[in-house]
Design a protein around this motif. Sequence first.
Motif, mmCIF file in Angstrom:
data_model
loop_
_atom_site.group_PDB
_atom_site.id
_atom_site.type_symbol
_atom_site.label_atom_id
_atom_site.label_comp_id
_atom_site.label_asym_id
_atom_site.label_seq_id
_atom_site.Cartn_x
_atom_site.Cartn_y
_atom_site.Cartn_z
ATOM 1 N N UNK A 79 0.525 -1.018 0.140
ATOM 2 C CA UNK A 79 0.115 -0.099 0.036
ATOM 3 C C UNK A 79 0.692 1.291 -0.097
ATOM 4 N N UNK A 80 2.678 1.121 0.289
ATOM 5 C CA UNK A 80 2.611 2.251 0.549
ATOM 6 C C UNK A 80 3.833 2.087 -0.782
ATOM 7 N N UNK A 81 3.621 1.317 -1.250
ATOM 8 C CA UNK A 81 4.886 0.902 -2.595
ATOM 9 C C UNK A 81 6.044 -0.256 -2.589
ATOM 10 N N UNK A 82 5.565 -0.649 -1.554
ATOM 11 C CA UNK A 82 7.081 -1.090 -1.552
ATOM 12 C C UNK A 82 6.731 -2.573 -2.218
ATOM 13 N N UNK A 83 7.310 -3.341 -2.752
ATOM 14 C CA UNK A 83 6.313 -4.030 -3.622
ATOM 15 C C UNK A 83 7.062 -5.504 -3.558
ATOM 16 N N UNK A 89 -0.228 12.459 3.881
ATOM 17 C CA UNK A 89 -0.775 11.996 2.242
ATOM 18 C C UNK A 89 -0.197 10.502 2.266
ATOM 19 N N UNK A 90 -0.117 9.622 2.963
ATOM 20 C CA UNK A 90 0.992 8.871 2.862
ATOM 21 C C UNK A 90 2.015 8.448 2.229
ATOM 22 N N UNK A 91 2.673 9.075 2.570
ATOM 23 C CA UNK A 91 3.638 9.386 1.537
ATOM 24 C C UNK A 91 5.217 8.643 2.015
#
Length: 169
Positions: free
Chosen positions: A116-120, A137-139
Amino acid sequence: MRFLLTAALAVSLAAPAAAATAPRLPITSFEQLAKPLPLPYDESANAQAAVAAARAKAKKAHKLLLIDFGGNWCLDCRILAATIEVPALKAFVDRHYEVVTVNIGRYDANMDIPVAYGVTDKLKGGVPALLVVDPRNGKLLDGGHISALEDARHMSPQGLADWLAQWTR
């Protein structure tokens, strides 16, 4: 000369605010940590709800969200948790972060949260993996550095404190 002053002003305005200075810890070795080391990850917790609640608290308190992914089987995770409990560092962390721990099992639990935070990459760098998030902002603020403490036992207590301080404002 005027150009240089204008350029210097532009650079200073574009630079991020300086991070808070980490407290000087009264210990120099992990051998000085209280024993037994904590078991910080609740295997039965609803991690999605815990992260959402911590993010809301962080936003309201104007703090950063610190999501700590790991497992109680991980010595480096337990060392990090014990170091954060050193009173001088705990006060600093409490002032700057809302911390939530997330159990990852054996890399088979709660892996949707880092995504969800871009860590895939399934936290392939190892644990503890720390996501420093702007709750407004969830950045993700520490992208590329989330597994920097995976080898915490080979750092120093002060090194861990300094790492945590670098993301603060």
